[in-house]
Design a protein around this motif. Sequence first.
Motif, PDB file in Angstrom:
ATOM      1  N   LYS A 161       0.945  -1.311   0.085  1.00  0.00           N
ATOM      2  CA  LYS A 161      -0.093  -0.011   0.034  1.00  0.00           C
ATOM      3  C   LYS A 161       0.924   1.362   0.057  1.00  0.00           C
ATOM      4  O   LYS A 161       0.315   2.313  -0.401  1.00  0.00           O
ATOM      5  CB  LYS A 161      -0.903  -0.093   1.268  1.00  0.00           C
ATOM      6  N   ILE A 162       2.138   1.401   0.427  1.00  0.00           N
ATOM      7  CA  ILE A 162       2.956   2.279   0.325  1.00  0.00           C
ATOM      8  C   ILE A 162       3.843   2.438  -0.906  1.00  0.00           C
ATOM      9  O   ILE A 162       3.628   3.568  -1.692  1.00  0.00           O
ATOM     10  CB  ILE A 162       4.147   2.195   1.467  1.00  0.00           C
ATOM     11  N   PHE A 163       4.248   1.419  -1.447  1.00  0.00           N
ATOM     12  CA  PHE A 163       5.414   1.627  -2.597  1.00  0.00           C
ATOM     13  C   PHE A 163       4.319   1.567  -3.871  1.00  0.00           C
ATOM     14  O   PHE A 163       4.835   2.353  -4.880  1.00  0.00           O
ATOM     15  CB  PHE A 163       6.153   0.456  -2.633  1.00  0.00           C
ATOM     16  N   ILE A 164       3.403   0.964  -3.808  1.00  0.00           N
ATOM     17  CA  ILE A 164       2.449   0.946  -5.244  1.00  0.00           C
ATOM     18  C   ILE A 164       2.099   2.398  -5.608  1.00  0.00           C
ATOM     19  O   ILE A 164       2.361   2.873  -6.614  1.00  0.00           O
ATOM     20  CB  ILE A 164       1.290   0.172  -5.279  1.00  0.00           C
ATOM     21  N   PRO A 165       1.425   3.308  -4.631  1.00  0.00           N
ATOM     22  CA  PRO A 165       0.950   4.666  -4.867  1.00  0.00           C
ATOM     23  C   PRO A 165       2.135   5.226  -5.254  1.00  0.00           C
ATOM     24  O   PRO A 165       2.037   6.360  -6.403  1.00  0.00           O
ATOM     25  CB  PRO A 165       0.242   4.839  -3.840  1.00  0.00           C
ATOM     26  N   LEU A 166       3.233   5.362  -4.543  1.00  0.00           N
ATOM     27  CA  LEU A 166       4.310   6.151  -4.671  1.00  0.00           C
ATOM     28  C   LEU A 166       4.976   5.938  -5.948  1.00  0.00           C
ATOM     29  O   LEU A 166       5.263   6.906  -6.806  1.00  0.00           O
ATOM     30  CB  LEU A 166       5.275   5.881  -3.671  1.00  0.00           C
TER      31      LEU A 166
END
Length: 513
Positions: A161-166
């Motif tokens: 959830k942190i890295f995919i949007p970033l």
Amino acid sequence: MRKLSTFQLVLLSTGGMIGSGWLFSPYYGLQTAGGGVILSWTITALLTLILGLTFAEVATCLPVVGGLMRFMGVTHSRTLGFMFLVLGWISYIVYLPLEAQSAIQYLGFWIPQLVSNHDGNVSLSSAGLWAALVIMVFLTWFNTLHLSKVSKTNAAVSLWKIFIPLLIAWGMILVFGKPEHFFASDHLPKLAFEPVLLAITSSGLAFAFSGFQNGLILANSTSNPKRAIPWSIFAPVIIGWVLYSSLSLMFMFCLPSEKFALVKAVAPLLGLLSLFGLNYIYIILFVDAVIAPLGTANVFTAVTGRILLGLGREFFPRSILTRLNKSNAPAICLWINMLLGICFLLPFPTWTELVNFLSSLVLLSCMSGPVALIILRRKFPTLERKFTVPLYRLTGYLAFVSCGLFVYWSGTQNLLYLVILIIAVAIVYATIFAKANFIKVIAESWFLIVYIAILYLISELHGKSIISFPSDNYLVILVSLFFCWIFVNKHDQIESIAAKIEQFKHEVANEQH
């Protein structure tokens, strides 16, 4: 019991802060505040940080399950304790319909029949409401059979959830971003401080940061609380600020002015990607936009059931609220929560309306942290503390003012809802526990009712242009400082607080065994 690591605690808080908020808040915030949305995210992060510091200390003094909602019951009367516990419980009830609504709204990108879109105002259609209801029923039923142990899988889910949007945000900015798209846009509001503040709650920015509480609830389950607690506050807030600001920047620099209307508010991220023909990323966003909110909803369904169970054990010890089924789940509490959740889904069919009310309710219940910090440090200086806040009076008053501003920015309509809800909770308490002594109930809770009523009055006068901006915000700050002083000085008798602290210690000991 196996201790959580600092890393696990940070991910618990961070995962709680990245729910459905990242799907909508960056776009809705941009619509409300224009380029000022970055300032909105920064203000929200700073105020959340101040508020989190107060809970960090109190959570180690009173390490009980659901303690964030029970602090006021320790430092103040049973009446006020009941009111804050119920308000906190209601704020958790709203998460299930909110996340269900979020998932259905994004599905509306593929199935238009699920949503109604009138000039950019998106709400669930009749079919969408029924679909959300089915999700709520299924998750409630599932939790009567199975209590998930999320700690084993939380790390992987949170990192996703942190890295995919970033990655999506910065990939889009680097490949398709152009500064002229933002500076030449005629569809964004001009930079002004009032919409910057209004975006904080009306566009879900405050809601997006409300997950900081998750790590503090489990702070005493860590092997090194003194190190883990500050990390569980600072790291998630910083990560959240970077992530949400990045997504807002993506819309600013990748969305041409002439195509602004083509990005549908139903599913803003999917709309933006479709403009560039990036349909192959849809499957990734589908997982995040639909499956992740449902996972969050599942966790909050389980937690809310336990909160109502705790409410039953404290105030209704021999009622049906304390019953567990064969799976050791509070089934009756779960179904009650679902029925109440439907009541919130129907009058608030849009994500922004529902999250706006939720933000005001969550942050109202958070006022217990700053008040408890000041009282416990002043009256119980020798109480064991694994984490200590410097300049506790200043921090406490600033945190209370932060809550007051968050609640005020939620708008006149939500403030009116809060006043009605608080009075209703007071009437319920008086009816059940103080049948012949309603005057005593009012005497023990008048300052909460009057405080929110004054915030509503200021908002109403501002709406009628009797009080201008920013004078209304200055007035809210002064009123909040005054009422914080009242809250701090209307504490329960010292002997009674000491007895309740000992009772909590016994409760913690029993939980551990």
